[in-house]
Design an enzyme around this catalytic site. Structure first.
Site, PDB file in Angstrom:
ATOM      1  N   GLY A  42       0.781  -1.241   0.000  1.00  0.00           N
ATOM      2  CA  GLY A  42       0.000   0.000   0.000  1.00  0.00           C
ATOM      3  C   GLY A  42       0.807   1.282   0.000  1.00  0.00           C
ATOM      4  O   GLY A  42       0.349   2.303  -0.504  1.00  0.00           O
ATOM      5  N   GLU A  97       4.158   4.590   5.854  1.00  0.00           N
ATOM      6  CA  GLU A  97       2.933   3.775   5.826  1.00  0.00           C
ATOM      7  C   GLU A  97       1.861   4.450   4.984  1.00  0.00           C
ATOM      8  O   GLU A  97       1.850   5.664   4.838  1.00  0.00           O
ATOM      9  CB  GLU A  97       2.405   3.591   7.261  1.00  0.00           C
ATOM     10  CG  GLU A  97       2.580   2.196   7.815  1.00  0.00           C
ATOM     11  CD  GLU A  97       1.753   1.110   7.124  1.00  0.00           C
ATOM     12  OE1 GLU A  97       1.166   1.333   6.044  1.00  0.00           O
ATOM     13  OE2 GLU A  97       1.702   0.006   7.679  1.00  0.00           O
ATOM     14  N   ASP A  98       0.950   3.635   4.465  1.00  0.00           N
ATOM     15  CA  ASP A  98      -0.178   4.186   3.722  1.00  0.00           C
ATOM     16  C   ASP A  98      -1.243   4.715   4.674  1.00  0.00           C
ATOM     17  O   ASP A  98      -1.736   5.820   4.530  1.00  0.00           O
ATOM     18  CB  ASP A  98      -0.763   3.143   2.762  1.00  0.00           C
ATOM     19  CG  ASP A  98      -1.046   1.790   3.421  1.00  0.00           C
ATOM     20  OD1 ASP A  98      -0.785   1.623   4.638  1.00  0.00           O
ATOM     21  OD2 ASP A  98      -1.532   0.880   2.725  1.00  0.00           O
ATOM     22  N   ASP A 101      -4.671   2.584  11.060  1.00  0.00           N
ATOM     23  CA  ASP A 101      -6.085   2.329  11.348  1.00  0.00           C
ATOM     24  C   ASP A 101      -6.195   1.923  12.824  1.00  0.00           C
ATOM     25  O   ASP A 101      -6.176   2.774  13.705  1.00  0.00           O
ATOM     26  CB  ASP A 101      -6.553   1.245  10.362  1.00  0.00           C
ATOM     27  CG  ASP A 101      -8.032   0.956  10.406  1.00  0.00           C
ATOM     28  OD1 ASP A 101      -8.809   1.886  10.635  1.00  0.00           O
ATOM     29  OD2 ASP A 101      -8.413  -0.213  10.214  1.00  0.00           O
ATOM     30  N   THR A 105      -0.762  -3.125  13.343  1.00  0.00           N
ATOM     31  CA  THR A 105       0.353  -3.464  12.451  1.00  0.00           C
ATOM     32  C   THR A 105       1.588  -2.643  12.795  1.00  0.00           C
ATOM     33  O   THR A 105       2.681  -3.179  12.966  1.00  0.00           O
ATOM     34  CB  THR A 105      -0.033  -3.156  10.978  1.00  0.00           C
ATOM     35  OG1 THR A 105      -1.340  -3.657  10.742  1.00  0.00           O
ATOM     36  CG2 THR A 105       0.940  -3.764  10.001  1.00  0.00           C
ATOM     37  N   LEU A 106       1.368  -1.352  12.938  1.00  0.00           N
ATOM     38  CA  LEU A 106       2.479  -0.432  13.188  1.00  0.00           C
ATOM     39  C   LEU A 106       3.134  -0.632  14.533  1.00  0.00           C
ATOM     40  O   LEU A 106       4.356  -0.581  14.635  1.00  0.00           O
ATOM     41  CB  LEU A 106       1.976   0.998  13.072  1.00  0.00           C
ATOM     42  CG  LEU A 106       2.284   1.691  11.764  1.00  0.00           C
ATOM     43  CD1 LEU A 106       3.773   1.736  11.524  1.00  0.00           C
ATOM     44  CD2 LEU A 106       1.633   0.956  10.599  1.00  0.00           C
TER      45      LEU A 106
HETATM   46  P1  IMP Z   1      -3.972  -1.403  11.321  1.00  0.00           P
HETATM   47  O1  IMP Z   1      -3.074  -2.464  11.823  1.00  0.00           O
HETATM   48  O2  IMP Z   1      -5.409  -1.672  11.707  1.00  0.00           O
HETATM   49  O3  IMP Z   1      -3.570  -0.006  11.670  1.00  0.00           O
HETATM   50  O4  IMP Z   1      -4.022  -1.578   9.757  1.00  0.00           O
HETATM   51  C1  IMP Z   1      -3.201  -0.943   8.906  1.00  0.00           C
HETATM   52  C2  IMP Z   1      -3.307  -1.576   7.521  1.00  0.00           C
HETATM   53  O5  IMP Z   1      -4.656  -1.946   7.215  1.00  0.00           O
HETATM   54  C3  IMP Z   1      -2.929  -0.566   6.476  1.00  0.00           C
HETATM   55  O6  IMP Z   1      -1.546  -0.571   6.245  1.00  0.00           O
HETATM   56  C4  IMP Z   1      -3.757  -1.017   5.286  1.00  0.00           C
HETATM   57  O7  IMP Z   1      -3.065  -2.001   4.575  1.00  0.00           O
HETATM   58  C5  IMP Z   1      -5.011  -1.610   5.894  1.00  0.00           C
HETATM   59  N1  IMP Z   1      -6.132  -0.644   5.923  1.00  0.00           N
HETATM   60  C6  IMP Z   1      -6.668  -0.015   7.007  1.00  0.00           C
HETATM   61  N2  IMP Z   1      -7.656   0.819   6.674  1.00  0.00           N
HETATM   62  C7  IMP Z   1      -7.752   0.745   5.325  1.00  0.00           C
HETATM   63  C8  IMP Z   1      -8.605   1.415   4.348  1.00  0.00           C
HETATM   64  O8  IMP Z   1      -9.461   2.264   4.642  1.00  0.00           O
HETATM   65  N3  IMP Z   1      -8.388   1.068   3.053  1.00  0.00           N
HETATM   66  C9  IMP Z   1      -7.445   0.157   2.656  1.00  0.00           C
HETATM   67  N4  IMP Z   1      -6.633  -0.470   3.523  1.00  0.00           N
HETATM   68  C10 IMP Z   1      -6.794  -0.187   4.844  1.00  0.00           C
HETATM   69 MG    MG Z   2      -0.113  -0.912   4.915  1.00  0.00          MG
END
Ligand code: IMP
Ligand code: MG
Length: 176
Positions: A42, A97-98, A101, A105-106
């Site tokens: 991403g 990072e893209d 959320d 992950t981070l």
């Molecule tokens: P986290 O671990 O929930 O913060 O997820 C982060 C990852 O989830 C990002 O790097 C994206 O790959 C994916 N992600 C979270 N929200 C979105 C969205 O709105 N669209 C697409 N990918 C998302």
């Molecule tokens: Mg990502």
């Protein structure tokens, strides 16, 4: 269910904001080199646009972790699919990072990278959905805070589609 994509942030607005953040990074890292880490897939588009606008010397590496399957909800499972090619010892590392959320992950990734003895470790994200945070992560550079909507484009996917859209769009799910 089918999905429809509505434009949320136009390409020129995204690029203008990336230029501002790149300027800030260039000033913060003045006199140093910055080692960018792209979290695949991403962040690829964002990383390229950002790197082109940073004026201090840049090196890059890539890694891939799983966070989501072909769904819009976090599984909470994080696994390294592709590790970095180079060590981080003594480097000023900036993770690119893209989107942040839930932050799961981070926070996992930063913990792993911190153990590799970088001189500094910071985080830069194109998008942040602060309302969705489950695990706290310190984000050093954010291009846009966005509401709790599922977005695609500029590298972001829904079931691996739409990464190539030049703008950021909101996915709406509609009946067939
Ligand atoms: P986290 O671990 O929930 O913060 O997820 C982060 C990852 O989830 C990002 O790097 C994206 O790959 C994916 N992600 C979270 N929200 C979105 C969205 O709105 N669209 C697409 N990918 C998302
Ligand atoms: Mg990502």
């Amino acid at each position: 269910m089918k999905e429809k994509v509505k434009i949320f942030l136009q390409e020129q607005d995204v690029n203008a904001r990336i230029a501002e953040v790149a300027k800030q990074i260039s000033s913060d890292y003045a006199g140093r080199e910055v080692h960018l880490i792209c979290v695949l897939k991403g962040s690829v588009f964002f990383m390229c646009e950002l790197a082109k606008r940073i004026t201090v010397p840049v090196t890059m590496d890539f890694m891939s972790v799983t966070s989501y399957g072909n769904d819009t909800k976090s599984s909470g499972v994080v696994k390294i699919i592709k590790d970095l090619d180079e060590p981080l010892d003594g480097k000023d590392v900036l993770v690119v990072e893209d989107i942040v959320d839930s932050g799961r992950t981070l926070s996992y990734l930063l913990e792993i990278l911190q153990k590799r003895n970088p001189k500094s470790l910071r985080l830069c994200t194109l998008l942040d959905k602060p309302e969705r945070r489950v695990t706290q992560v310190a984000v050093d550079y954010t291009c846009f805070n966005i509401p709790d909507e599922f977005v695609v484009g500029y590298g972001l996917d829904y079931a691996q589609k739409y990464r190539n859209l030049p703008f950021i769009g909101i996915v709406e799910f509609v009946e067939d």
